[in-house]
Design an enzyme around this catalytic site. Sequence first.
Site, PDB file in Angstrom:
ATOM      1  N   SER A  85       1.127  -1.878  -0.043  1.00  0.00           N
ATOM      2  CA  SER A  85       0.027   0.082   0.212  1.00  0.00           C
ATOM      3  C   SER A  85       0.891   1.018  -0.214  1.00  0.00           C
ATOM      4  CB  SER A  85      -0.933   0.055   1.313  1.00  0.00           C
ATOM      5  OG  SER A  85      -1.238   1.315   1.367  1.00  0.00           O
ATOM      6  N   ASP A  86       0.234   2.408  -0.469  1.00  0.00           N
ATOM      7  CA  ASP A  86       0.798   3.964  -0.859  1.00  0.00           C
ATOM      8  C   ASP A  86       0.016   4.643  -0.514  1.00  0.00           C
ATOM      9  OD1 ASP A  86       3.919   4.931  -0.481  1.00  0.00           O
ATOM     10  OD2 ASP A  86       2.842   5.771  -2.134  1.00  0.00           O
ATOM     11  N   GLN A  87       0.656   5.798   0.046  1.00  0.00           N
ATOM     12  CA  GLN A  87      -0.214   7.031  -0.060  1.00  0.00           C
ATOM     13  C   GLN A  87       0.201   8.297  -0.290  1.00  0.00           C
ATOM     14  OE1 GLN A  87      -2.090   9.069   3.788  1.00  0.00           O
ATOM     15  NE2 GLN A  87      -4.156   8.191   3.008  1.00  0.00           N
TER      16      GLN A  87
END
Length: 216
Positions: A85-87
């Site tokens: 995941s990445d934001q």
Amino acid sequence: MTPAPSNDARTARPSTPARRLILGSTSPYRRELLSRLAVPFDVVSPEVDETPRIGEAPAQLARRLALAKARAVATNFPQAVVIGSDQVADLNGLSLGKPGNHERAVVQLRQMRGQTVIFQTAVAVVCMQSGFEEVDLAAVKVRFRKLGDDEIENYLRAEQPYDCAGSAKSEGLGIALLESINNDDPTALVGLPLMRTCRMLRAAGITLLSLPGATP
């Protein structure tokens, strides 16, 4: 005469071993979110260069890094189902990542005050052995208040959100910085969109909502 097999023997099926689940992230926020699903998982740090590419849009960056993190871990654990995941905070097309220190956090919050920022949170699920690979994106629109310099300084000293994209923890004191939040998954802003994650895990063969001791 050989006795007939019991009903249990006739209907029993060989069980399929449950796949190991790995979170490809050392983020304490994602770890807490995934633990809400009440399924066992391990944590492995992905070794991925998070430098944005020239001309790469924030949403593209988030999707690319989420998939790269999942693939990096899955390469070493091909039988497991791996979550990456990445934001990225999207300020009018400008990518804002983790500030890393107080000075950069001040700059970010000054840039975002009075603005609508889209937090692009991507999640990827990969299993090398089964050939499963999927990535999805949750976009969260956040409107920041017109913050004074003293409010920014007081907030950063109190919460020190230097490991958060956009320098704000909406689940903590950072909620006082905001006017509104608009999204379809309340967990996305914290760092892992669980509704999308659940859908992808089910598709990858991870059983959710099972009874304790039950065979998947």
